[in-house]
Write a protein that holds these residues in place. Sequence first.
Motif, PDB file in Angstrom:
ATOM      1  N   LEU A  65       0.855  -1.369  -0.033  1.00  0.00           N
ATOM      2  CA  LEU A  65      -0.189  -0.170   0.053  1.00  0.00           C
ATOM      3  C   LEU A  65       0.898   1.005  -0.126  1.00  0.00           C
ATOM      4  N   GLY A  66       2.171   0.928  -0.030  1.00  0.00           N
ATOM      5  CA  GLY A  66       3.122   2.129  -0.205  1.00  0.00           C
ATOM      6  C   GLY A  66       3.795   2.048   1.402  1.00  0.00           C
ATOM      7  N   ALA A  67       5.253   2.626   1.320  1.00  0.00           N
ATOM      8  CA  ALA A  67       6.028   2.431   2.510  1.00  0.00           C
ATOM      9  C   ALA A  67       5.261   2.837   3.668  1.00  0.00           C
ATOM     10  N   ALA A  68       5.320   1.910   4.610  1.00  0.00           N
ATOM     11  CA  ALA A  68       4.727   2.393   6.095  1.00  0.00           C
ATOM     12  C   ALA A  68       3.256   2.915   6.091  1.00  0.00           C
ATOM     13  N   GLN A  69       2.471   2.811   4.898  1.00  0.00           N
ATOM     14  CA  GLN A  69       1.333   2.954   5.003  1.00  0.00           C
ATOM     15  C   GLN A  69       0.400   2.163   6.048  1.00  0.00           C
ATOM     16  N   ALA A  70       0.532   0.885   5.917  1.00  0.00           N
ATOM     17  CA  ALA A  70      -0.091  -0.115   6.654  1.00  0.00           C
ATOM     18  C   ALA A  70       0.248   0.161   8.211  1.00  0.00           C
ATOM     19  N   ALA A  71       1.526   0.440   8.353  1.00  0.00           N
ATOM     20  CA  ALA A  71       2.069   0.646   9.968  1.00  0.00           C
ATOM     21  C   ALA A  71       1.446   1.658  10.327  1.00  0.00           C
ATOM     22  N   ALA A  72       1.323   2.737   9.488  1.00  0.00           N
ATOM     23  CA  ALA A  72       0.574   4.157  10.000  1.00  0.00           C
ATOM     24  C   ALA A  72      -0.896   3.668  10.428  1.00  0.00           C
ATOM     25  N   VAL A  73      -1.720   3.187   9.814  1.00  0.00           N
ATOM     26  CA  VAL A  73      -2.867   2.588  10.348  1.00  0.00           C
ATOM     27  C   VAL A  73      -2.986   2.084  11.435  1.00  0.00           C
ATOM     28  N   ARG A  74      -2.050   1.028  11.575  1.00  0.00           N
ATOM     29  CA  ARG A  74      -2.007   0.390  12.756  1.00  0.00           C
ATOM     30  C   ARG A  74      -1.607   1.183  13.794  1.00  0.00           C
ATOM     31  N   TRP A  75      -0.726   2.012  13.857  1.00  0.00           N
ATOM     32  CA  TRP A  75      -0.476   2.994  14.760  1.00  0.00           C
ATOM     33  C   TRP A  75      -1.747   3.673  15.301  1.00  0.00           C
ATOM     34  N   LYS A  76      -2.263   4.275  14.109  1.00  0.00           N
ATOM     35  CA  LYS A  76      -3.454   5.222  14.513  1.00  0.00           C
ATOM     36  C   LYS A  76      -4.660   4.473  15.362  1.00  0.00           C
ATOM     37  N   HIS A  77      -4.925   3.338  14.971  1.00  0.00           N
ATOM     38  CA  HIS A  77      -6.135   2.489  15.561  1.00  0.00           C
ATOM     39  C   HIS A  77      -5.513   1.498  16.696  1.00  0.00           C
ATOM     40  N   ALA A  78      -4.359   1.280  16.989  1.00  0.00           N
ATOM     41  CA  ALA A  78      -4.041   0.263  17.766  1.00  0.00           C
ATOM     42  C   ALA A  78      -4.349   0.468  19.164  1.00  0.00           C
ATOM     43  N   GLN A  79      -4.618  -0.204  20.078  1.00  0.00           N
ATOM     44  CA  GLN A  79      -4.982  -0.073  21.536  1.00  0.00           C
ATOM     45  C   GLN A  79      -4.093  -1.100  22.392  1.00  0.00           C
ATOM     46  N   THR A  80      -3.801  -0.767  23.631  1.00  0.00           N
ATOM     47  CA  THR A  80      -3.315  -1.597  24.583  1.00  0.00           C
ATOM     48  C   THR A  80      -4.111  -2.794  24.946  1.00  0.00           C
ATOM     49  N   THR A  81      -3.945  -3.671  25.610  1.00  0.00           N
ATOM     50  CA  THR A  81      -4.774  -4.638  26.085  1.00  0.00           C
ATOM     51  C   THR A  81      -5.598  -3.821  27.224  1.00  0.00           C
ATOM     52  N   ASP A  82      -5.570  -2.629  27.878  1.00  0.00           N
ATOM     53  CA  ASP A  82      -6.247  -2.209  28.681  1.00  0.00           C
ATOM     54  C   ASP A  82      -7.054  -1.004  28.078  1.00  0.00           C
ATOM     55  N   GLY A  83      -7.037  -1.077  26.848  1.00  0.00           N
ATOM     56  CA  GLY A  83      -7.984   0.073  26.089  1.00  0.00           C
ATOM     57  C   GLY A  83      -7.327   1.079  25.730  1.00  0.00           C
ATOM     58  N   GLU A  84      -6.277   1.548  26.255  1.00  0.00           N
ATOM     59  CA  GLU A  84      -5.548   2.933  26.038  1.00  0.00           C
ATOM     60  C   GLU A  84      -4.728   2.612  24.530  1.00  0.00           C
ATOM     61  N   THR A  85      -5.208   4.030  23.829  1.00  0.00           N
ATOM     62  CA  THR A  85      -4.589   3.918  22.458  1.00  0.00           C
ATOM     63  C   THR A  85      -3.207   4.262  22.312  1.00  0.00           C
ATOM     64  N   LEU A  86      -2.373   3.609  21.505  1.00  0.00           N
ATOM     65  CA  LEU A  86      -0.907   4.062  21.327  1.00  0.00           C
ATOM     66  C   LEU A  86      -0.585   5.410  21.084  1.00  0.00           C
ATOM     67  N   LEU A  87      -1.329   6.160  20.152  1.00  0.00           N
ATOM     68  CA  LEU A  87      -1.359   7.606  20.207  1.00  0.00           C
ATOM     69  C   LEU A  87      -1.366   8.485  21.554  1.00  0.00           C
ATOM     70  N   THR A  88      -2.044   7.784  22.379  1.00  0.00           N
ATOM     71  CA  THR A  88      -2.090   8.639  23.804  1.00  0.00           C
ATOM     72  C   THR A  88      -0.756   8.550  24.234  1.00  0.00           C
ATOM     73  N   GLN A  89      -0.078   7.248  24.474  1.00  0.00           N
ATOM     74  CA  GLN A  89       1.016   6.853  24.906  1.00  0.00           C
ATOM     75  C   GLN A  89       2.289   7.931  24.111  1.00  0.00           C
ATOM     76  N   LEU A  90       1.961   7.944  22.822  1.00  0.00           N
ATOM     77  CA  LEU A  90       3.150   8.557  21.815  1.00  0.00           C
ATOM     78  C   LEU A  90       2.972  10.117  22.201  1.00  0.00           C
ATOM     79  N   LYS A  91       1.830  10.720  22.433  1.00  0.00           N
ATOM     80  CA  LYS A  91       1.555  12.105  22.782  1.00  0.00           C
ATOM     81  C   LYS A  91       1.911  12.530  24.294  1.00  0.00           C
ATOM     82  N   THR A  92       1.918  11.545  24.993  1.00  0.00           N
ATOM     83  CA  THR A  92       2.281  11.623  26.602  1.00  0.00           C
ATOM     84  C   THR A  92       3.928  11.788  26.425  1.00  0.00           C
TER      85      THR A  92
END
Length: 270
Positions: A65-92
């Motif tokens: 789908l283009g370099a890192a495109q699939a990974a970007a989608v994964r990062w934007k929508h991934a959640q940890t097992t306790d329901g926290e989004t990865l973007l929240t951790q990244l922003k913190t």
Amino acid sequence: MAQVRTLVITGYGTNCEVESAHAASMAGSDVTDIVFFSDIIAGRTRIDAYNFLIFPGGFLDGDDLGAAQAAAVRWKHAQTTDGETLLTQLKTFFEAGGLILGICNGFQLLVKLGLLPALGGDYFARQVSLANNDSARFEDRWVTLAANPASPCVFTRGVVRLDLPVRHGEGKLVPMSQAVLDDLVRTGAVALTYADPASGAATMEYPANPNGSPHAIAGLTDPSGRILGLMPHPEAFNHPTNHPGYTRGEHPMLGTVLFENAVAHLRAHA
């Protein structure tokens, strides 16, 4: 002095994590961990437990789908097992003063996540992308880079010129508009350019510019200067003998200087 804790993320096709971790350790990182993306999702590792985050090179998801495109989608929508989004951790992590380095495939991920160039402080909104090289081939060789002294980038402070290897097929910067391209230059978001090895001046000439990026752009930073993404591989020049001119007596600055600057910044800004 502040302790430097480096997190190098691997998985899904990343293949430069060991060299990247080695470069960070050489630069003085107190703790350097290589962690699989799946371990972060499982909650075994938290991004915001570190202050230096590295997205290494490789072929995330086979560049489908283009370099890192699939990974970007994964990062934007991934959640940890306790329901926290990865973007929240990244922003913190970033709001606490953390540094982020994206190399090659990692740079492709940063621009598709919208962490770079974040013009106007607009993070997580895509403003540029990276497309196929003008040569329509995979480029694998050494290039010369010039650092922009007007850039706020903390990684390139004191750097004038670097010789680094490139190995990519999608490295040509494509801005969303001419206005975005103009702003990249005007604001100092262009941290590194491909340069003529003789004159040191930015160049559009192939092969010194391996992909045809406008304004010879090789690396970008954000308004804070705490995020750097570049297509060449600084972690791959970690010893003088790596350089193709070593036996001719050439001993240029190691690529690990970018990691050293990151470590020095974190120590000085606890």
